[in-house]
Structures are given as C-alpha cells and as structure tokens.
Design an enzyme around this catalytic site. Structure first.
Site, PDB file in Angstrom:
ATOM      1  N   TYR A 172       0.842  -1.204   0.000  1.00  0.00           N
ATOM      2  CA  TYR A 172       0.000   0.000   0.000  1.00  0.00           C
ATOM      3  C   TYR A 172       0.882   1.260   0.000  1.00  0.00           C
ATOM      4  O   TYR A 172       0.673   2.192  -0.793  1.00  0.00           O
ATOM      5  CB  TYR A 172      -0.956   0.007   1.212  1.00  0.00           C
ATOM      6  CG  TYR A 172      -1.717   1.309   1.302  1.00  0.00           C
ATOM      7  CD1 TYR A 172      -2.753   1.592   0.410  1.00  0.00           C
ATOM      8  CD2 TYR A 172      -1.356   2.287   2.238  1.00  0.00           C
ATOM      9  CE1 TYR A 172      -3.412   2.813   0.448  1.00  0.00           C
ATOM     10  CE2 TYR A 172      -2.012   3.500   2.292  1.00  0.00           C
ATOM     11  CZ  TYR A 172      -3.042   3.764   1.390  1.00  0.00           C
ATOM     12  OH  TYR A 172      -3.681   4.971   1.418  1.00  0.00           O
ATOM     13  N   ARG A 219       1.546   8.408  12.909  1.00  0.00           N
ATOM     14  CA  ARG A 219       1.196   9.668  13.580  1.00  0.00           C
ATOM     15  C   ARG A 219      -0.301   9.972  13.531  1.00  0.00           C
ATOM     16  O   ARG A 219      -0.890  10.434  14.514  1.00  0.00           O
ATOM     17  CB  ARG A 219       1.978  10.806  12.906  1.00  0.00           C
ATOM     18  CG  ARG A 219       1.708  12.191  13.455  1.00  0.00           C
ATOM     19  CD  ARG A 219       2.132  13.254  12.465  1.00  0.00           C
ATOM     20  NE  ARG A 219       1.403  13.126  11.197  1.00  0.00           N
ATOM     21  CZ  ARG A 219       1.736  13.751  10.072  1.00  0.00           C
ATOM     22  NH1 ARG A 219       2.796  14.529  10.024  1.00  0.00           N
ATOM     23  NH2 ARG A 219       1.005  13.586   8.966  1.00  0.00           N
ATOM     24  N   ARG A 229     -10.880   5.521   8.619  1.00  0.00           N
ATOM     25  CA  ARG A 229      -9.805   5.229   7.662  1.00  0.00           C
ATOM     26  C   ARG A 229      -8.814   4.338   8.395  1.00  0.00           C
ATOM     27  O   ARG A 229      -8.193   4.783   9.369  1.00  0.00           O
ATOM     28  CB  ARG A 229      -9.076   6.499   7.250  1.00  0.00           C
ATOM     29  CG  ARG A 229      -9.920   7.504   6.515  1.00  0.00           C
ATOM     30  CD  ARG A 229      -9.034   8.685   6.197  1.00  0.00           C
ATOM     31  NE  ARG A 229      -9.692   9.929   6.528  1.00  0.00           N
ATOM     32  CZ  ARG A 229     -10.320  10.689   5.642  1.00  0.00           C
ATOM     33  NH1 ARG A 229     -10.369  10.335   4.392  1.00  0.00           N
ATOM     34  NH2 ARG A 229     -10.885  11.813   6.009  1.00  0.00           N
ATOM     35  N   PHE A 289      15.560  19.381  -0.639  1.00  0.00           N
ATOM     36  CA  PHE A 289      14.176  18.997  -0.894  1.00  0.00           C
ATOM     37  C   PHE A 289      13.896  17.578  -0.384  1.00  0.00           C
ATOM     38  O   PHE A 289      12.834  17.308   0.191  1.00  0.00           O
ATOM     39  CB  PHE A 289      13.925  19.093  -2.412  1.00  0.00           C
ATOM     40  CG  PHE A 289      12.644  18.493  -2.879  1.00  0.00           C
ATOM     41  CD1 PHE A 289      11.434  19.138  -2.665  1.00  0.00           C
ATOM     42  CD2 PHE A 289      12.624  17.265  -3.532  1.00  0.00           C
ATOM     43  CE1 PHE A 289      10.237  18.576  -3.104  1.00  0.00           C
ATOM     44  CE2 PHE A 289      11.442  16.695  -3.976  1.00  0.00           C
ATOM     45  CZ  PHE A 289      10.236  17.357  -3.747  1.00  0.00           C
TER      46      PHE A 289
HETATM   47  C1  IN0 Z   1       6.272  14.268  -1.285  1.00  0.00           C
HETATM   48  C2  IN0 Z   1       7.310  14.015  -0.220  1.00  0.00           C
HETATM   49  C3  IN0 Z   1       8.717  13.873  -0.730  1.00  0.00           C
HETATM   50  C4  IN0 Z   1       9.571  14.925  -0.777  1.00  0.00           C
HETATM   51  C5  IN0 Z   1      10.899  14.736  -1.183  1.00  0.00           C
HETATM   52  C6  IN0 Z   1      11.381  13.509  -1.561  1.00  0.00           C
HETATM   53  C7  IN0 Z   1      10.540  12.422  -1.533  1.00  0.00           C
HETATM   54  C8  IN0 Z   1      10.993  11.157  -1.904  1.00  0.00           C
HETATM   55  C9  IN0 Z   1      10.156  10.088  -1.832  1.00  0.00           C
HETATM   56  C10 IN0 Z   1       8.836  10.243  -1.478  1.00  0.00           C
HETATM   57  C11 IN0 Z   1       8.363  11.463  -1.087  1.00  0.00           C
HETATM   58  C12 IN0 Z   1       9.181  12.588  -1.114  1.00  0.00           C
HETATM   59  O1  IN0 Z   1       7.302  14.969   0.827  1.00  0.00           O
HETATM   60  C13 IN0 Z   1       6.071  15.473   1.278  1.00  0.00           C
HETATM   61  C14 IN0 Z   1       6.299  16.305   2.536  1.00  0.00           C
HETATM   62  C15 IN0 Z   1       5.074  17.085   2.945  1.00  0.00           C
HETATM   63  O2  IN0 Z   1       4.168  17.271   2.183  1.00  0.00           O
HETATM   64  N1  IN0 Z   1       5.038  17.507   4.173  1.00  0.00           N
HETATM   65  C16 IN0 Z   1       3.888  18.215   4.753  1.00  0.00           C
HETATM   66  C17 IN0 Z   1       3.770  17.867   6.203  1.00  0.00           C
HETATM   67  C18 IN0 Z   1       2.986  16.650   6.515  1.00  0.00           C
HETATM   68  O3  IN0 Z   1       3.068  16.237   7.659  1.00  0.00           O
HETATM   69  O4  IN0 Z   1       2.256  16.142   5.665  1.00  0.00           O
HETATM   70  C19 IN0 Z   1       4.060  19.713   4.704  1.00  0.00           C
HETATM   71  O5  IN0 Z   1       3.040  20.401   4.743  1.00  0.00           O
HETATM   72  O6  IN0 Z   1       5.197  20.200   4.649  1.00  0.00           O
HETATM   73  C20 IN0 Z   1       5.038  14.384   1.490  1.00  0.00           C
HETATM   74  O7  IN0 Z   1       4.667  14.087   2.618  1.00  0.00           O
HETATM   75  N2  IN0 Z   1       4.523  13.757   0.370  1.00  0.00           N
HETATM   76  C21 IN0 Z   1       4.906  14.091  -0.954  1.00  0.00           C
HETATM   77  C22 IN0 Z   1       3.929  14.260  -1.925  1.00  0.00           C
HETATM   78  C23 IN0 Z   1       4.288  14.648  -3.194  1.00  0.00           C
HETATM   79  C24 IN0 Z   1       5.620  14.871  -3.501  1.00  0.00           C
HETATM   80 CL1  IN0 Z   1       6.063  15.401  -5.070  1.00  0.00          CL
HETATM   81  C25 IN0 Z   1       6.614  14.702  -2.544  1.00  0.00           C
HETATM   82  C26 IN0 Z   1       3.411  12.799   0.554  1.00  0.00           C
HETATM   83  C27 IN0 Z   1       3.782  11.286   0.561  1.00  0.00           C
HETATM   84  C28 IN0 Z   1       2.496  10.489   0.747  1.00  0.00           C
HETATM   85  C29 IN0 Z   1       4.720  10.935   1.712  1.00  0.00           C
HETATM   86  C30 IN0 Z   1       4.428  10.881  -0.756  1.00  0.00           C
END
Ligand code: IN0
Length: 428
Positions: A172, A219, A229, A289
């Site tokens: 998942y 979390r 969920r 990043f």
């Molecule tokens: C992310 C990821 C992310 C960033 C950088 C490298 C990555 C490599 C592999 C996978 C994911 C990667 O980062 C974000 C971070 C984020 O959104 N943080 C929130 C805080 C929070 O608690 O949610 C904020 O408001 O700052 C992330 O969580 N995801 C994400 C989504 C799209 C992209 Cl392009 C990058 C979501 C997830 C589900 C973990 C992939």
C-alpha cells in the site's frame, strides 16, 4: 508560544529567532511569483494553500525541476483528495482513480463534487493539467505513468477494504508514496541535475517514500480511525486488540502502545536506505528537498515512540525543532548527525518489557551504523550542553546584576520622570 515550547532546547531558540528575523537560507528563494506566467502562478498559489512549508521547499528547487515537481505534487494531491473523500461512492471513486491519469490530457476537465479541504485542486484541475501539458515530454511521461500506477493501486486497496499483512502494508505504501519516490528520482535524472543511478535504483527511491508514509500513518492513527480510515496493518494490531478501533480505548493503552512501538520499529528499518539515497545526491537544492521531509519524519517517530498521546491526539514536533532541522538539512553529515540524535533518543525510551525491544534496538543500531562526520556534542566535561547554555545566561545575568547594582541609582533616575522618582529607593 513556539519560543516557550522550545525553552528546554536552547539551540531551537536560536534557530527560531534567526528564522523569524532573517529567514532560512535553505528554503529562501529568489523566485518572483509576479514575473511568472499567470496559470503557473496560480499553481504555486494552490501549492501554498495545500502545504505552506513544503511549497517553500519546492520553490527553492533549481531551474525547470521546480515547475515539474510543483505540477507533480498538485496532481498527486488531486488523486489523494479523491482517495480520501468518503462522500464519493466506492465504484465511482475506483473508476475515477483508475482513469485519473487520462484526465491530464483532457482539456478543461475538472471535478466539482469533492467535499475535502483540498478540493480546490480538483475544482481547478483544468489549470493544473494545462500547465502539465507545457512540461517537457520526458516530465509528462514520468508524471502520467506514476499517476496511472498509483491510481490503480489505490483502487485495488479500496476494494480490499483492509490492509492485512505487513507485506500488504509495504505494498500500500509503495502505491501511495514509494511510487512518488520513484517518480521524483526520474524527474531529478531527466532534469540533468542527478546521476542515472538515482533514477534506476528503485528500491532505495521506494524506501524514501515508505519511510515518510509509514510515519504519517503511525502519527495520524487517532484522526484516521475516528474517520473510519484504517491504515494500520491487521497482522500488527490483531496481537494487541480485538479491532483497530479498540486501540483507542484507554483501558487497552498498554497494548496499544506496544502495537505502536512495533510499527515504529518497522518504519525505522528504512533509515539505512534513506541515508544511502541521500548520500548519492549531488545537487544542493535536490538534497535539501529530499532531506527535509525525512528529518521531519525521524523527529515525528521519536515523538510518537512509546507515547500514549498518539491514541488521543495528533502528535506534532515543535516549530523550533522543525526550523532547526530545515536549517540543518544541507549535507549528508548533518543529516546523519540528526538521525543519530533521534535514534539514540528512541533507544533511551525502549521499555525493557516491550516485546519488540530487541528488534527495535537492532533496527536503531542499523540506522546508527551509517554514522559519518562529527558526532554531536551533548556534553562538555560531563556537563550537559543545555546546562552550559543556561549556566552562561545565569552568569551573564549575575554580572549584569553586579554592574547595575553599582550604577543603578544614577543610571535609572536619568530615565524616570520626576513625578515617579519618589518610588525609587534612596539614590544617595
Ligand atoms: C512528497 C514528499 C517527498 C519529498 C521529497 C522527496 C521524496 C521522496 C520520496 C517520497 C516522497 C518525497 O514529501 C512530502 C512532505 C510534505 O508534504 N510535508 C507536509 C507535512 C505533513 O506532515 O504532511 C508539509 O506540509 O510540509 C510528502 O509528505 N509527500 C509528498 C507528496 C508529493 C511529492 Cl512530489 C513529494 C506525501 C507522501 C504520501 C509521503 C508521498
């Protein structure tokens, strides 16, 4: 309030003060939104509305990559908003998820029936998709393929209704986050900013996503469970409760925390892969990043481990802690120092009688073995570092008192209006 919460952590106070006065160079960007094409500017505005802090990190990326990642993030957010929306019937939702990637090429397509808080990305999808079609063909192909695989994986899991085994948990998380790691890595390589190995080693890219997503699922347990969920794997919770919901019951707290510790132990097993992945990155903006969310994740896991509050509320890291980490996500040596610090802190909290205690210590040890660069100084001559900070403040305060005691009468009276002077002690 942020400053008050960070009082026992002086290094966070300094980081917060610096952040509030001069900002943070890791995420400061010279990018001028006003000079941008109006539709792209709107996309950055949606990004800011869905995630203020992450928007700054994306805007700090180099060159074309920032536009590609901004669109990728918004498309993924749209997909995630469909998946989360409990008001859409299951069949409709699965069909939409499976065909979502095709909508990227349907001019004018949008979706106005979502009730979710981030629905603006669906309401305005026609703007996001029109910016998507302006990206390079290589970027478009990566984003569209990632979206196709993710939508189909999400639909599969919605039909299954439960995440059963630990293997299914990994599966998942692969669909919703591992694929993001793989997609991003391909974008980094396609932009020419990173070496081909970053894109071809999908196992490491997948682990980057799994570490983040497992942390989110751990979390958000309380918030997710009350909304029906269910993301904790059955194979884990069945050992500690009759149902996932029963973990919320205060009378079951001891078992619930044991289950929590088991899942944290599973998540920290990704740390060695995360550090190897980060160690391969060459471009500074890509490194920041990628490193920032991983640092936030380890700090969140440290806060959650053995913490019954996870079953009562959404456990958060302090703003001071977040700011300190953002400022320190700039090199692999600093990231390893922070990982070590948090792994050691979890190690100190492992209860002797926890059934996963030895597995947790082994996983933490594997994370720590990646240690490189200088070791964080926690004490000097056996005095704790925080003690040294507050000791210095006390010493300076005492020196100030001695000085003011001698000069105060004349010094102070020069500032005080005559009519108040009577309340001063005799100055002679
Ligand atoms: C992310 C990821 C992310 C960033 C950088 C490298 C990555 C490599 C592999 C996978 C994911 C990667 O980062 C974000 C971070 C984020 O959104 N943080 C929130 C805080 C929070 O608690 O949610 C904020 O408001 O700052 C992330 O969580 N995801 C994400 C989504 C799209 C992209 Cl392009 C990058 C979501 C997830 C589900 C973990 C992939």
């Amino acid at each position: 309030m942020d400053l008050v919460k960070s009082l026992p952590h002086p290094e966070e106070i300094l980081a917060l003060l610096k952040f509030k006065t001069i900002g943070c160079s890791t995420v400061n960007t010279k990018l001028n939104l006003k000079k941008m094409d109006p539709d792209m500017r709107r996309c950055f505005e949606y990004l800011k509305m869905t995630s203020r802090s992450f928007c700054a990190v994306i805007m700090a990326l180099d060159e074309d990559l920032r536009y590609g990642v901004c669109i990728y993030y918004l498309v993924l957010r749209a997909l995630d908003t469909v998946e989360d929306d409990m008001t859409i019937a299951l069949d409709t939702k699965c069909a939409l998820l499976e065909t979502f990637y095709q909508k990227l090429n349907v001019v004018g397509w949008n979706f106005n029936n979502s009730k979710e808080k981030d629905r603006m990305v669906l309401d305005n999808f026609q703007i996001i998709s029109s910016e998507f079609r302006k990206l390079s063909p290589a970027f478009q192909q990566i984003i569209s393929g990632s979206c196709r695989d993710m939508g189909s994986g999400m639909a599969q899991f919605l039909k299954r209704k439960v995440i059963d085994s630990m293997t299914e948990w990994d599966e998942y998380c692969h669909y919703v986050a591992g694929l993001v790691g793989i997609g991003l890595s391909r974008l980094f390589v396609a932009s020419g900013l990173e070496e081909p190995i970053v894109g071809s080693d999908e196992r490491l890219a997948n682990s980057m996503g799994l570490f983040l997503q497992k942390t989110n699922i751990i979390r958000d347990f309380q918030e997710d469970t009350v909304q029906d969920r269910l993301f904790w794997p059955r194979e884990a919770w069945i050992k500690y409760g009759a149902s996932q919901k029963s973990l919320l019951s205060p009378s079951n707290m001891h078992n619930s925390v044991a289950c929590l510790n088991e899942l944290v132990t599973n998540a920290i097993q990704h740390i060695p892969d995360v550090l190897t992945y980060l160690g391969r990155l060459k471009n500074q903006s890509v490194f920041n990043f990628c490193a920032i969310p991983q640092m936030m994740a380890i700090a969140t896991l440290e806060r959650c481990y053995n913490n019954p509050d996870v079953f009562r509320m959404n456990v958060k890291i302090r703003k001071g802690e977040a700011v300190l980490m953002i400022g320190n996500s700039t090199s692999i040596e600093l990231v390893k120092e922070f990982m070590d610090k948090y792994c050691l802190s979890i190690a100190r909290k492992v209860p002797e009688n926890d059934r996963n205690a030895s597995a947790t210590r082994v996983a933490l040890q594997a994370g720590l073995r990646n240690k490189g660069g200088a070791v964080v100084v926690h004490s000097f001559l056996g005095i704790p570092r925080d003690g040294i900070f507050y000791g210095l403040i006390l010493l300076m305060g005492w020196k100030y008192y001695l000085w003011i005691k001698d000069v105060k009468p004349t010094f102070l009276s020069s500032f005080i209006p005559r009519r108040w002077a009577y309340s001063l002690p005799d100055s002679r």
